[in-house]
Design a protein around this motif. Structure first.
Motif, PDB file in Angstrom:
ATOM      1  N   HIS A   1     -63.269  -8.956   4.754  1.00 29.42           N
ATOM      2  CA  HIS A   1     -62.352  -7.802   4.794  1.00 29.42           C
ATOM      3  C   HIS A   1     -63.090  -6.588   5.351  1.00 29.42           C
ATOM      4  CE1 HIS A   1     -64.399  -6.456   1.150  1.00 29.42           C
ATOM      5  NE2 HIS A   1     -64.084  -7.579   0.530  1.00 29.42           N
TER       6      HIS A   1
ATOM      7  N   ILE B   1     -62.039  -2.182  -1.371  1.00 29.97           N
ATOM      8  CA  ILE B   1     -61.353  -3.428  -0.983  1.00 29.97           C
ATOM      9  C   ILE B   1     -62.182  -4.576  -1.547  1.00 29.97           C
ATOM     10  CG2 ILE B   1     -60.552  -4.862   0.944  1.00 29.97           C
ATOM     11  CD1 ILE B   1     -60.582  -2.404   2.730  1.00 29.97           C
TER      12      ILE B   1
ATOM     13  N   ALA C   1     -62.158  -9.081  -1.925  1.00 28.63           N
ATOM     14  CA  ALA C   1     -61.509 -10.338  -1.536  1.00 28.63           C
ATOM     15  C   ALA C   1     -60.582 -10.813  -2.652  1.00 28.63           C
ATOM     16  CB  ALA C   1     -62.564 -11.387  -1.215  1.00 28.63           C
TER      17      ALA C   1
ATOM     18  N   GLU D   1     -58.689  -9.002  -4.530  1.00 29.26           N
ATOM     19  CA  GLU D   1     -57.408  -8.301  -4.380  1.00 29.26           C
ATOM     20  C   GLU D   1     -56.649  -8.822  -3.149  1.00 29.26           C
ATOM     21  OE1 GLU D   1     -55.595  -6.560  -6.165  1.00 29.26           O
ATOM     22  OE2 GLU D   1     -54.263  -5.416  -4.844  1.00 29.26           O
ATOM     23  N   VAL D   2     -57.381  -9.122  -2.080  1.00 33.03           N
ATOM     24  CA  VAL D   2     -56.727  -9.690  -0.878  1.00 33.03           C
ATOM     25  C   VAL D   2     -56.085 -11.029  -1.250  1.00 33.03           C
ATOM     26  CG1 VAL D   2     -57.149 -10.676   1.418  1.00 33.03           C
ATOM     27  CG2 VAL D   2     -58.240  -8.507   0.774  1.00 33.03           C
ATOM     28  N   ARG D   3     -56.803 -11.873  -1.966  1.00 27.84           N
ATOM     29  CA  ARG D   3     -56.251 -13.188  -2.362  1.00 27.84           C
ATOM     30  C   ARG D   3     -55.039 -13.002  -3.285  1.00 27.84           C
ATOM     31  NH1 ARG D   3     -61.775 -14.255  -3.152  1.00 27.84           N
ATOM     32  NH2 ARG D   3     -61.543 -14.244  -5.416  1.00 27.84           N
TER      33      ARG D   3
ATOM     34  N   ARG E   1     -52.989 -10.526  -3.405  1.00 30.48           N
ATOM     35  CA  ARG E   1     -51.844 -10.048  -2.611  1.00 30.48           C
ATOM     36  C   ARG E   1     -51.222 -11.198  -1.831  1.00 30.48           C
ATOM     37  NH1 ARG E   1     -50.463  -5.223  -1.284  1.00 30.48           N
ATOM     38  NH2 ARG E   1     -51.046  -3.747  -2.868  1.00 30.48           N
TER      39      ARG E   1
ATOM     40  N   ILE F   1     -51.201  -7.364   3.278  1.00 36.54           N
ATOM     41  CA  ILE F   1     -52.661  -7.154   3.370  1.00 36.54           C
ATOM     42  C   ILE F   1     -53.001  -6.342   4.621  1.00 36.54           C
ATOM     43  CG2 ILE F   1     -53.363  -9.180   2.030  1.00 36.54           C
ATOM     44  CD1 ILE F   1     -53.909 -10.531   4.850  1.00 36.54           C
TER      45      ILE F   1
ATOM     46  N   LEU G   1     -56.230  -4.050   5.400  1.00 37.12           N
ATOM     47  CA  LEU G   1     -57.344  -4.361   4.478  1.00 37.12           C
ATOM     48  C   LEU G   1     -58.374  -5.231   5.186  1.00 37.12           C
ATOM     49  CD1 LEU G   1     -55.426  -5.187   1.164  1.00 37.12           C
ATOM     50  CD2 LEU G   1     -56.612  -3.065   1.776  1.00 37.12           C
ATOM     51  N   LEU G   2     -57.934  -5.911   6.233  1.00 39.09           N
ATOM     52  CA  LEU G   2     -58.836  -6.750   7.035  1.00 39.09           C
ATOM     53  C   LEU G   2     -58.373  -6.712   8.488  1.00 39.09           C
ATOM     54  CD1 LEU G   2     -56.699  -9.183   6.890  1.00 39.09           C
ATOM     55  CD2 LEU G   2     -58.078 -10.009   5.015  1.00 39.09           C
TER      56      LEU G   2
ATOM     57  N   GLU H   1     -55.990 -11.487   9.730  1.00 39.12           N
ATOM     58  CA  GLU H   1     -54.668 -11.593   9.108  1.00 39.12           C
ATOM     59  C   GLU H   1     -53.801 -12.618   9.866  1.00 39.12           C
ATOM     60  OE1 GLU H   1     -52.462  -7.916   8.744  1.00 39.12           O
ATOM     61  OE2 GLU H   1     -50.704  -8.951   7.943  1.00 39.12           O
TER      62      GLU H   1
END
Ligand code: ATP
Length: 233
Positions: free
Chosen positions: A34, A197, A199, A201-203, A205, A212, A215-216, A221
């Motif tokens: 990210h 940020i 990972a 939280e990315v997962r 979401r 996302i 965020l990356l 994405e």
């Protein structure tokens, strides 16, 4: 001439000035990569005048559950995230070893590649640093490299006693002091742009169908979307 895991000639780095090369390793699960990782790597490259930052995905991280996405896919996402960013490279060397991915083995392999005089730096976020005393043979890390610890928002817990003991008198307060030696010192850095940020939280979401975006990198994405990675099945 032998080639490295990154496809460039082994141990060669054109620093443009006559000083030993400054090489960093930023290891991680990158599940997925990210902008917190990537922006930190770019700012480290600039702030410490590094020649290269090797971003090294762990095949099997020793101290956490097996990542949900296999190492080859995490490496592909990392490559897409880095794109053509100067000074940054996705390094596959931990995918080529069997068993748990120990950072000391990775540093030893970088040390072999760049030589005894290279200034080798292992970079960690403060959260990862807090657990350093639990790693296998943490003293060996200081024999092989310097440690640079970067501040991370929401991670400011005090250092445990075992970690303070491990650090001893190694801490320095500027990069000039750090780079006087090839290894063995500790520098804590607050980089200009700190991003909250993770990972995790990315997962989370992705699993719940939330956005996302930003965020990356977009290319990361796009691949996550195309392959339906991290979705709840
Ligand atoms: P997870 O949430 O799954 O634990 P993560 O976001 O912490 O993942 P890792 O791949 O475990 O990502 O992190 C690799 C390294 O990058 C670690 O040293 C970690 O501290 C650091 N790092 C991760 N995110 C950031 C961030 N936003 N800012 C600075 N450093 C970070």
């Amino acid at each position: 001439m032998s080639r490295t895991h990154t496809g460039v000639p082994a141990g060669r780095v054109d620093t443009g000035v006559s000083r030993p090369p400054r090489i960093a390793m930023l290891g991680g699960t990158f599940d997925p990569v990210h902008l917190g990782h990537l922006r930190s790597a770019v700012e480290l490259h600039e702030c410490l005048m590094l020649d290269r930052v090797h971003m090294v995905p762990a095949s099997m991280p020793p101290l956490r559950d097996e990542p949900s996405v296999p190492p080859e896919e995490r490496l592909t996402l990392l490559r897409l995230g880095i794109g053509q960013t100067p000074g940054l490279m996705a390094d596959a060397r931990e995918l080529e070893r069997d068993g748990p991915s120990y950072s000391a083995d990775t540093l030893a392999s970088l040390r072999d590649e760049y030589g005894a005089e290279a200034r080798l730096v292992m970079v960690l976020g403060h959260d990862a640093f807090l657990r350093l005393a639990d790693w296998r043979t943490p003293e060996r890390l200081f024999e092989l490299a310097h440690l640079v610890v970067i501040d991370r928002p929401d991670h400011d817990a005090p250092l445990p006693a075992a970690l303070l003991e491990l650090i001893g008198q190694r801490e320095v307060d500027c990069d000039e002091s750090l780079f006087q030696e090839p290894a063995g010192r500790l520098l804590r850095l607050a980089l200009p742009t700190q991003m909250a940020i993770s990972a995790t939280e990315v997962r989370r979401r992705l699993a719940t169908g939330s956005s996302i975006r930003y965020l990356l990198p977009e290319a990361v994405e796009a691949r996550i979307d195309k392959r339906a990675l991290y979705r709840r099945h």
